[in-house]
Design a protein around this motif. Sequence first.
Motif, PDB file in Angstrom:
ATOM      1  N   UNK A 125      -0.626   4.428   0.285  1.00  0.00           N
ATOM      2  CA  UNK A 125      -0.976   5.370   0.942  1.00  0.00           C
ATOM      3  C   UNK A 125      -1.845   6.455  -0.073  1.00  0.00           C
ATOM      4  N   UNK A 132     -12.480  -0.165   4.094  1.00  0.00           N
ATOM      5  CA  UNK A 132     -12.247  -1.081   2.783  1.00  0.00           C
ATOM      6  C   UNK A 132     -13.600  -1.677   2.541  1.00  0.00           C
ATOM      7  N   UNK A 160       2.179   6.122   7.909  1.00  0.00           N
ATOM      8  CA  UNK A 160       1.104   5.981   7.223  1.00  0.00           C
ATOM      9  C   UNK A 160       1.236   4.771   6.113  1.00  0.00           C
ATOM     10  N   UNK A 168      -1.226  11.641   4.766  1.00  0.00           N
ATOM     11  CA  UNK A 168      -0.599  12.398   3.292  1.00  0.00           C
ATOM     12  C   UNK A 168      -1.206  13.861   3.019  1.00  0.00           C
ATOM     13  N   UNK A 182       7.273   7.859   5.519  1.00  0.00           N
ATOM     14  CA  UNK A 182       7.428   6.999   4.972  1.00  0.00           C
ATOM     15  C   UNK A 182       8.237   7.275   3.747  1.00  0.00           C
ATOM     16  N   UNK A 196       6.620   8.802   0.481  1.00  0.00           N
ATOM     17  CA  UNK A 196       6.214  10.301   0.399  1.00  0.00           C
ATOM     18  C   UNK A 196       7.254  11.041   0.010  1.00  0.00           C
ATOM     19  N   UNK A 233      -4.955   4.972  -1.536  1.00  0.00           N
ATOM     20  CA  UNK A 233      -5.894   3.995  -1.726  1.00  0.00           C
ATOM     21  C   UNK A 233      -7.322   4.731  -2.113  1.00  0.00           C
ATOM     22  N   UNK A 289     -14.818   7.104  -3.460  1.00  0.00           N
ATOM     23  CA  UNK A 289     -13.733   6.911  -2.291  1.00  0.00           C
ATOM     24  C   UNK A 289     -13.117   8.428  -2.074  1.00  0.00           C
ATOM     25  N   UNK A 290     -12.552   8.358  -0.734  1.00  0.00           N
ATOM     26  CA  UNK A 290     -11.643   9.565  -0.504  1.00  0.00           C
ATOM     27  C   UNK A 290     -11.767   9.714   1.087  1.00  0.00           C
ATOM     28  N   UNK A 313      -0.414   1.488   7.091  1.00  0.00           N
ATOM     29  CA  UNK A 313      -1.433   0.403   7.365  1.00  0.00           C
ATOM     30  C   UNK A 313      -2.345   0.554   6.143  1.00  0.00           C
ATOM     31  N   UNK A 314      -2.479  -0.556   5.446  1.00  0.00           N
ATOM     32  CA  UNK A 314      -3.292  -0.712   4.033  1.00  0.00           C
ATOM     33  C   UNK A 314      -4.460   0.068   4.349  1.00  0.00           C
ATOM     34  N   UNK A 315      -5.071   0.796   3.632  1.00  0.00           N
ATOM     35  CA  UNK A 315      -6.355   1.433   3.415  1.00  0.00           C
ATOM     36  C   UNK A 315      -6.177   3.042   3.657  1.00  0.00           C
ATOM     37  N   UNK A 316      -5.171   3.416   4.401  1.00  0.00           N
ATOM     38  CA  UNK A 316      -4.925   4.505   5.053  1.00  0.00           C
ATOM     39  C   UNK A 316      -4.286   5.850   4.271  1.00  0.00           C
ATOM     40  N   UNK A 317      -5.044   6.999   3.961  1.00  0.00           N
ATOM     41  CA  UNK A 317      -4.260   7.807   3.156  1.00  0.00           C
ATOM     42  C   UNK A 317      -4.804   9.524   3.561  1.00  0.00           C
ATOM     43  N   UNK A 320       0.908  -1.394   0.206  1.00  0.00           N
ATOM     44  CA  UNK A 320      -0.248  -0.017  -0.075  1.00  0.00           C
ATOM     45  C   UNK A 320       0.993   1.282  -0.008  1.00  0.00           C
ATOM     46  N   UNK A 342     -11.985   6.061   3.019  1.00  0.00           N
ATOM     47  CA  UNK A 342     -12.810   5.018   2.574  1.00  0.00           C
ATOM     48  C   UNK A 342     -12.253   4.627   1.005  1.00  0.00           C
ATOM     49  N   UNK A 343     -12.322   3.555   0.966  1.00  0.00           N
ATOM     50  CA  UNK A 343     -11.632   2.837  -0.482  1.00  0.00           C
ATOM     51  C   UNK A 343     -12.307   1.761  -0.740  1.00  0.00           C
TER      52      UNK A 343
END
Lengths: 158, 424
Positions: free
Chosen positions: A127, B321, B85, B94, B125, B128, A129, B252-253, B87-91, A125, B245-246
């Motif tokens: 970031x 997700x 950042x 950023x 990370x 980025x 998504x 999504x967003x 954890x899969x699904x987290x954005x 991922x 939300x993805x």
Amino acid sequence: MGKKLLSEKFYSAMTTLESRYPSKVALLLPALHAAQDEFGWLSPEILEEVGDFIGIHPAQVREVASFYTMYNLKPVGKYHLKVCTNVACCLRGSEELVQHCEKKFGIQVGETTRDKKFTLVEEECLGACGTAPAMMLNDDYHENLTVSKLDQLLDHLE
Amino acid sequence: METPETLFIQYFNEESRPLAFYQKNMAGYTAVKKALTLSPDDIISEMKKSNMRGRGGAGFPTGMKWGFIPKQSPKAKYLVCNADESEPGTFKDRDIMRYTPHLLIEGMVIGGFAIGAHHGYIYIRGEYTREAKLLDQAIQEAYDAGYLGKNIQGSGFDFDLTVHRGAGAYICGEETGLLNSLEGKRGEPRVKPPFPAQAGAFGGPTIVNNVETLAAVPYIINRGGEWFSGLGKLEKSGGTRLFCVSGHVKKPGVYELGAGSVTLRQLIYDHCHGILGDKKLKAVIPGGSSAPVLTADEIDVIADIEPLMKIGTMLGSAAILVVSEDYCVVKLLQRITRFYAHESCGQCTPCREGCKWMEDIIERIEHGHGREEDLAMLLDISNNISGRTLCALGDAAAGPVMSFVKKFRADFEAHIRGGKCPNV
Ligand SMILES: Cc1cc2nc3c(=O)[nH]c(=O)nc-3n(C[C@H](O)[C@H](O)[C@H](O)COP(=O)(O)O)c2cc1C
Ligand code: SF4
Ligand code: FES
């Protein structure tokens, strides 16, 4: 020791950074990033020079560098494609992008084209998504991708 | 109806980034001026009143965490921002860093003052790159304007801030793995105790907080802990939350809503306009890929820390997700398990071996070679990882496996018996 491979710029940037940390070893990750920016990858000679600069054994440099996926311990192509195939991107069709790249370049994930132009990897991922599927091309993000957008992007690369 | 107040989302655009905008429109750096006239204890007590629960995943009360820092320490103290950042699904972090970097910087100066730290690090990370550059620019602006550095605003308080880039390892989001990485080591989590508040970065007392946690601090100081707490609708859970939300939703967003003010159903169907192609909902993972999965009939739950915990899952990083009916849940779990097997740092045997075994078993089920005993074996392995590891990655890997097998057992059995996915 022989001639230095890393530039003046590298050494002056590191000297500036040194005052920001209470220990010199903490410069290891920034130094590896800066070194990789100069050569595109981290050769054994570079790892040794970074170790000399920090004052640690090259084996320790390698031990740390190998923990992190962003450090290339092998040469990579001029264009490094990192396609995210984690959950959100998978749900939005990233596997199709990977397969498309494999076919287009005639390589498998993890490989580099013979002309050293493209390296293709799957990434966890990124970031991004909410704008999946996403990938990185070298340092840049590309989001909301489709096969045709990807083609447009790749076909314009020199 | 009055529109509920939001702290971040209205500023998520390029125009908000410069210091001048921040000062003109967001009361920029007025909170730090106020904080520097207060005592550290007053600030910590305001944080406690705010009911801010850490946004990094565990939901730990921030005021209480800051209170753990020893007043006197022979070693230098540090404030570290967790901007990994990963954890899969987290954005969401950023967006904070690229659009409202000064909120984070100001929050860190205040946090540093409250805990008695004179140096802060933002561990971001490695991917980025652009955000790290933008942060560096914003930090330079703050130095130039006297909000960082020596004797900030004539208060006698010194605070330096440095951006430190990671290099691609999920485990560096775990706070002690992060600290090792900051020190130039492999990002392997440490044995606790000692906790970071006792011995963290470079051996000194350290607080690690998420980006969103720290970026809310200027608001809490300016408008008061009680006001912040009131933005949340449940007891002991203050402020707004940035929901990411993805997946299979139409829009999504990032969505910002009062903590505890919204159900998963409202988020998915009202805010995100429902499922792509108006298909049926199959599954929801409510807190990043580490959170146990929910089925379509479990989504009338309030999307907040306690309500989700009560039904056996977690809010985590508020990354939701969404999966529609035509996506194979076995394949989904395979993808999730592969991630944890890949990211396990390998220090603990149950995590290192168990994640790999789970990955292998789920892969063989997905490829049509599953065996009758595989599901029992998966539950057995995940049970043996849970609670037996140094850090929470072990649980993060075990939880999804247990919940997927339990809640979508029929899908797994159909794969094992039929040798392929019944939906394709
Ligand atoms: C495997 C793992 C990964 C984590 N990744 C992150 C992350 O990417 N960002 C983050 O803020 N917290 C992450 N955390 C939580 C941190 O350990 C820590 O609890 C958090 O940064 C504390 O900040 P908070 O109190 O503001 O929530 C992770 C935890 C674990 C176990
Ligand atoms: S649980 Fe896994 S990731 Fe965490 S320390 Fe142990 S082996 Fe490493
Ligand atoms: S899953 Fe691809 S960017 Fe998050």
